[in-house]
Design a protein around this motif. Structure first.
Motif, PDB file in Angstrom:
ATOM      1  N   ALA A   1       0.819  -1.223   0.000  1.00 53.37           N
ATOM      2  CA  ALA A   1       0.000   0.000   0.000  1.00 53.37           C
ATOM      3  C   ALA A   1       0.844   1.261   0.000  1.00 53.37           C
ATOM      4  O   ALA A   1       0.356   2.330  -0.319  1.00 53.37           O
ATOM      5  N   GLN A   2       2.117   1.161   0.375  1.00 50.96           N
ATOM      6  CA  GLN A   2       2.921   2.369   0.570  1.00 50.96           C
ATOM      7  C   GLN A   2       3.994   2.506  -0.504  1.00 50.96           C
ATOM      8  O   GLN A   2       4.939   1.710  -0.567  1.00 50.96           O
TER       9      GLN A   2
ATOM     10  N   GLN B   1       0.501  -5.937   5.098  1.00 51.01           N
ATOM     11  CA  GLN B   1      -0.171  -4.714   5.519  1.00 51.01           C
ATOM     12  C   GLN B   1       0.857  -3.709   6.026  1.00 51.01           C
ATOM     13  O   GLN B   1       1.936  -4.084   6.477  1.00 51.01           O
ATOM     14  N   PRO B   2       0.527  -2.406   5.995  1.00 47.22           N
ATOM     15  CA  PRO B   2       1.412  -1.423   6.645  1.00 47.22           C
ATOM     16  C   PRO B   2       1.603  -1.765   8.123  1.00 47.22           C
ATOM     17  O   PRO B   2       0.758  -2.432   8.722  1.00 47.22           O
TER      18      PRO B   2
ATOM     19  N   ASP C   1       2.173   0.638  10.429  1.00 44.61           N
ATOM     20  CA  ASP C   1       1.888   1.840  11.229  1.00 44.61           C
ATOM     21  C   ASP C   1       0.573   1.667  11.959  1.00 44.61           C
ATOM     22  O   ASP C   1      -0.317   1.002  11.440  1.00 44.61           O
ATOM     23  N   PRO C   2       0.332   2.297  13.108  1.00 44.65           N
ATOM     24  CA  PRO C   2       1.357   3.069  13.821  1.00 44.65           C
ATOM     25  C   PRO C   2       2.324   2.147  14.556  1.00 44.65           C
ATOM     26  O   PRO C   2       1.939   1.069  15.019  1.00 44.65           O
TER      27      PRO C   2
ATOM     28  N   THR D   1     -12.463   2.665   7.981  1.00 41.99           N
ATOM     29  CA  THR D   1     -11.106   2.283   8.392  1.00 41.99           C
ATOM     30  C   THR D   1     -10.194   3.489   8.556  1.00 41.99           C
ATOM     31  O   THR D   1      -9.102   3.354   9.096  1.00 41.99           O
ATOM     32  N   GLY D   2     -10.641   4.635   8.099  1.00 42.58           N
ATOM     33  CA  GLY D   2      -9.812   5.815   8.313  1.00 42.58           C
ATOM     34  C   GLY D   2     -10.565   7.088   8.031  1.00 42.58           C
ATOM     35  O   GLY D   2     -11.496   7.116   7.216  1.00 42.58           O
ATOM     36  N   ILE D   3     -10.180   8.116   8.742  1.00 43.70           N
ATOM     37  CA  ILE D   3     -10.704   9.466   8.471  1.00 43.70           C
ATOM     38  C   ILE D   3      -9.596  10.453   8.796  1.00 43.70           C
ATOM     39  O   ILE D   3      -8.832  10.253   9.743  1.00 43.70           O
ATOM     40  N   ALA D   4      -9.481  11.485   8.006  1.00 46.03           N
ATOM     41  CA  ALA D   4      -8.479  12.516   8.265  1.00 46.03           C
ATOM     42  C   ALA D   4      -8.977  13.831   7.695  1.00 46.03           C
ATOM     43  O   ALA D   4      -9.466  13.889   6.573  1.00 46.03           O
TER      44      ALA D   4
ATOM     45  N   GLY E   1      -4.646  17.379  18.227  1.00 41.94           N
ATOM     46  CA  GLY E   1      -3.491  17.244  19.099  1.00 41.94           C
ATOM     47  C   GLY E   1      -2.547  18.427  18.989  1.00 41.94           C
ATOM     48  O   GLY E   1      -2.988  19.566  18.843  1.00 41.94           O
TER      49      GLY E   1
ATOM     50  N   ILE F   1      -3.109 -10.535  12.938  1.00 44.18           N
ATOM     51  CA  ILE F   1      -2.836 -10.086  11.575  1.00 44.18           C
ATOM     52  C   ILE F   1      -3.490  -8.736  11.338  1.00 44.18           C
ATOM     53  O   ILE F   1      -4.519  -8.423  11.911  1.00 44.18           O
ATOM     54  N   HIS F   2      -2.855  -7.875  10.610  1.00 44.10           N
ATOM     55  CA  HIS F   2      -3.240  -6.486  10.292  1.00 44.10           C
ATOM     56  C   HIS F   2      -3.078  -5.553  11.490  1.00 44.10           C
ATOM     57  O   HIS F   2      -3.265  -4.350  11.350  1.00 44.10           O
ATOM     58  N   GLY F   3      -2.757  -6.063  12.650  1.00 47.86           N
ATOM     59  CA  GLY F   3      -2.586  -5.223  13.830  1.00 47.86           C
ATOM     60  C   GLY F   3      -1.138  -5.233  14.283  1.00 47.86           C
ATOM     61  O   GLY F   3      -0.283  -5.853  13.642  1.00 47.86           O
ATOM     62  N   PRO F   4      -0.846  -4.541  15.382  1.00 48.66           N
ATOM     63  CA  PRO F   4       0.528  -4.576  15.891  1.00 48.66           C
ATOM     64  C   PRO F   4       0.848  -5.937  16.521  1.00 48.66           C
ATOM     65  O   PRO F   4      -0.051  -6.675  16.907  1.00 48.66           O
TER      66      PRO F   4
ATOM     67  N   GLU G   1     -11.083  18.631  22.767  1.00 46.44           N
ATOM     68  CA  GLU G   1     -10.800  17.434  21.976  1.00 46.44           C
ATOM     69  C   GLU G   1     -11.407  16.244  22.676  1.00 46.44           C
ATOM     70  O   GLU G   1     -11.447  16.186  23.912  1.00 46.44           O
TER      71      GLU G   1
ATOM     72  N   GLU H   1      -5.504  -2.359  16.833  1.00 44.45           N
ATOM     73  CA  GLU H   1      -6.175  -2.452  15.541  1.00 44.45           C
ATOM     74  C   GLU H   1      -6.584  -3.891  15.260  1.00 44.45           C
ATOM     75  O   GLU H   1      -5.875  -4.820  15.622  1.00 44.45           O
TER      76      GLU H   1
ATOM     77  N   ILE I   1     -10.154  15.943  12.663  1.00 45.33           N
ATOM     78  CA  ILE I   1     -10.542  14.570  13.005  1.00 45.33           C
ATOM     79  C   ILE I   1      -9.438  13.660  12.512  1.00 45.33           C
ATOM     80  O   ILE I   1      -8.831  13.900  11.461  1.00 45.33           O
TER      81      ILE I   1
ATOM     82  N   GLY J   1      -8.359   9.310  12.660  1.00 45.10           N
ATOM     83  CA  GLY J   1      -8.567   7.962  13.154  1.00 45.10           C
ATOM     84  C   GLY J   1      -8.274   6.978  12.043  1.00 45.10           C
ATOM     85  O   GLY J   1      -8.557   7.256  10.877  1.00 45.10           O
TER      86      GLY J   1
ATOM     87  N   SER K   1      -6.525   5.136   9.105  1.00 48.58           N
ATOM     88  CA  SER K   1      -5.557   5.591   8.117  1.00 48.58           C
ATOM     89  C   SER K   1      -6.240   5.724   6.768  1.00 48.58           C
ATOM     90  O   SER K   1      -7.154   4.979   6.450  1.00 48.58           O
ATOM     91  N   VAL K   2      -5.762   6.698   6.000  1.00 45.33           N
ATOM     92  CA  VAL K   2      -6.301   6.902   4.652  1.00 45.33           C
ATOM     93  C   VAL K   2      -5.138   7.040   3.679  1.00 45.33           C
ATOM     94  O   VAL K   2      -3.986   7.155   4.079  1.00 45.33           O
TER      95      VAL K   2
ATOM     96  N   ALA L   1      -2.183   6.523   1.104  1.00 48.23           N
ATOM     97  CA  ALA L   1      -1.124   5.524   0.933  1.00 48.23           C
ATOM     98  C   ALA L   1      -0.934   4.679   2.191  1.00 48.23           C
ATOM     99  O   ALA L   1      -0.496   3.536   2.123  1.00 48.23           O
TER     100      ALA L   1
ATOM    101  N   ALA M   1      -8.130  -2.071   8.485  1.00 47.55           N
ATOM    102  CA  ALA M   1      -8.170  -2.368   9.913  1.00 47.55           C
ATOM    103  C   ALA M   1      -9.215  -1.509  10.599  1.00 47.55           C
ATOM    104  O   ALA M   1      -9.468  -0.373  10.198  1.00 47.55           O
TER     105      ALA M   1
END
Lengths: 453, 453
Positions: A15-16, A77-78, A80-81, A286-289, A294, A409-412, B189, B198, B288, B290, B292-293, B295, B300
């Protein structure tokens, strides 16, 4: 295990883009390894979509033996984090009876169990009981676009009676399982953006469309308060599952084949956790940004927000219909101030396989020989895009996994349970024999065209 | 302009711990500069909350002159994301008649216009017509926690008749303005998290609470389809504004004092864009994050999602009541699988000032002398926490800004319009004279206690 650790150390994250070279290096390593253990014509086959190559190698030809594909994937899978990991994700260290690392279970460990068995067959017998073709792709974690395209453009490469796919869990360490159903997939990303850059939230708040809030409303509107997905006609083609099969699923769940720690009571009330993840469709954001939080947080109206959807489908839902329906849902959130860009991602059809036939019977006997226990029949919650595609082309998929439900799998902290890995090798040793033994009569198709003299 | 560019080059981003040293270096530079131009007792005053220090310096004392605070802030908003910037955000380059850079307008340019005028007074007259105290804080962009605490613990530091606050826009380059109202602020926040790490969205999707979706629902539920904020009793204390004042606002909007490019038709239908940003409260989800999006996107279920809220308040809404109400709204989204952690952020009361009095009249005359035109009365959409705090202590805030509506403050390509900057210096030159002239009788309070011989 040492050689497998070498394989796990490649950060082959499909993916990266930053890992493009690592993915290539991993493929090259596999070609060298396949040649080293005695397979022939080990090579990189480019795909029509220009992504990572498919690694292909053949076993020595046996005239009357069935043609069998061994499918696996070398991408991961990636990782991260990083903060959830006890060890660096690509260090491939051994902790107790586990090999830790991204991809150790999904799918490098499962793939490598077969390679160890094949190496053993070739070193001791000088032959394989089947006409084997290894097909290892590098894009499974992003939906197998290259392999699926190659299947369309070069179907001869995949001509076979059966395909062994080991990319799924068993029910537990002592509970082997054959998988007879996988869920389908519709993935997509959508970006909602304003025409102008960031604006001061104090100065402009109240008179400007907020793309983050719009993204939140778009996601929230996809599920009603009862947890049902609100896309029109979404459930219209969902097949009901009868009481006998639901009872069998309950038995699998009792034996540890449920979602385990992945069951927190959420989901549709009238189904068990295992049912929610197998016979029912699901939606995950699975993601939002968007904007900033922070330490980077600032008082600005964001320029854009991006959402990532992951929908899992069950028979007879159609990925194309549902992708269109999702795109329409998103487009409805466009306003004079907000543009909506929908980018379809991976799509795969759900699949339910027959539980009969020579190949499945052979796999069942192989598990029984290695584990001392016949495999359970399980439905997978996950998606194996290549399974449906091969099935459509007359190749019987044999979904015979060796992962464990708590492999992370897919997690840390993904890990491979080494005692299970060793039994997977024993299963594979038996599998080739069972597939080859006594089945010449039922599997009379000729060897692959291009392998003929 | 060259010296101002030095000041703009400090990346004094108070919100980002990585810039802590830059914030400190900027404060130290200011102390040196204040001493250099002839102010006395230029010093760093630590705050009770341990953040960046307040820079304080005094003018030469004049016995019968009024005590006047000059407030400004040397911290700036973050400059991320970088991709919207035509030049590096802290390069402070000149493009045409603009000085470009984060903080060039908000607030370093406005603050520095006063310093240039003060330098000129001291160099040519050797005195100032007022008893001046400069108070420059380094935490305005994060809600002024240190300065507000210092105001409570050391009120004598701020004893004065009036405070000049230049941290807001005019109506246009030729349209000076005095600001008589600012909106209040409630920032917070909230993080929604699962207990486990994950999880594979395929294997677990359908049986696990989705923290990203929960965050989306939490945000979406804050606004109804008509754009009204749904917190209970949120509008109960919002003061209606009469037709005369709304007509005056419409005039300001016609002259360019509306939200400009920050008006895309969104917002409450029965109010104009300028009204939506001044006499009405607003909600922005400024960030926001949470899962990943793009690349980094992976299939997960995220471990957690974080939302950042920015609520702007109008009289007579109470920040404390609304912070509690927002916290309750968020807490209601906790489930057996999801933990909700609410972290209150900055809070400031909305403020409407009297438009009469000696200090405001003096500022009006100063603008008229520099711009050839009397200032308009405007309401600010933004928040100036220190204004309400000083007002509560009997110091008359004079909100006399020099920014322009299209200075891009808080966004990329922030810029200072240099012709306006030069007129700001002229305004400040006149301002001290107007404040000092003929007001000894009305401003008879003694000079600040600690400044007495």
């Amino acid at each position: 295990v040492r050689t497998l650790a070498e394989l796990v150390r490649f950060p082959s994250v499909s993916a990266q883009p930053a890992h493009r070279q690592d993915v290539g290096a991993c493929a090259a390593w596999l070609v060298r390894h396949l040649a080293r253990i005695g397979l022939v014509r080990a090579r990189l086959v480019p795909t029509p979509t220009g992504g990572p190559p498919v690694v292909i190698a053949d076993g020595p030809r046996g005239a009357d033996a069935p043609r069998v594909l061994l499918y696996g994937h070398y991408d991961v899978q990636p990782a991260d984090p990083r903060d959830g990991w006890s060890d660096p994700p690509f260090a491939a260290v051994i902790r107790g009876d586990e090999l830790r690392g991204r991809g150790a279970s999904d799918d490098k460990g499962q793939l490598f169990a077969h390679l160890a068995a094949i190496e053993s067959w070739l070193a001791t017998e000088g032959r394989l009981p089947v006409n084997l073709r290894c097909v290892f792709e590098g894009e499974e974690e992003i939906g197998s676009p290259g392999l699926l395209a190659l299947l369309r453009t070069n179907p001869d490469l995949f001509a076979a009676e059966a395909a062994i796919i080991s990319d799924m869990p068993m029910v537990g360490p002592d509970r082997p399982a054959l998988t007879y159903a996988v869920r389908g997939l519709v993935g997509a990303e959508v970006t909602i953006s304003r025409a102008t850059g960031e604006l001061h939230a104090g100065l402009h708040g109240g008179a400007v469309a907020d793309p983050v809030l719009a993204a939140c409303r778009m996601a929230a509107a996809l599920r009603d308060p009862d947890g049902r997905i609100t896309l029109p006609e979404f459930y219209a083609r969902v097949k009901a599952v009868g009481p006998a099969e639901r009872a069998a699923l309950a038995q699998v769940a009792r034996l540890g084949g449920g979602p385990g720690s992945g069951d927190d009571g959420a989901g549709e009330p009238s189904f068990t956790a295992l049912e929610r993840t197998t016979i029912r469709p699901a939606l995950t954001i699975t993601g939002i940004a968007g904007g900033s939080v922070g330490a980077d947080g600032k008082a600005a109206i964001a320029r854009a927000a991006t959402l990532r959807f992951d929908l899992r489908l069950v028979p007879d839902q159609e990925p194309r219909t549902i992708m269109r329906s999702l795109a329409r849902h998103c487009a409805a959130f466009a306003t004079p101030g907000l543009r909506v860009r929908f980018v379809p991602g991976a799509a795969a059809a759900p699949l339910v396989l027959s539980r009969e036939g020579a190949a499945l019977a052979a796999a069942g006997r192989a598990y029984t020989r290695a584990f001392g226990r016949a495999p359970l029949w399980r439905r997978s919650s996950g998606t194996v895009p290549v399974a449906a595609a091969l099935h459509d082309r007359g190749v019987t998929p044999v979904l015979a996994g060796f992962a464990l439900p708590d492999d992370h799998i897919h997690g840390p902290d993904e890990r491979l349970h080494l005692p299970t890995f060793f039994r997977a090798i024993e299963t594979s040793l038996a599998l080739w024999e069972e597939l080859g033994a006594g089945h010449a009569a039922t599997w009379q198709a000729p060897p692959p065209a291009e392998a003929r003299p």
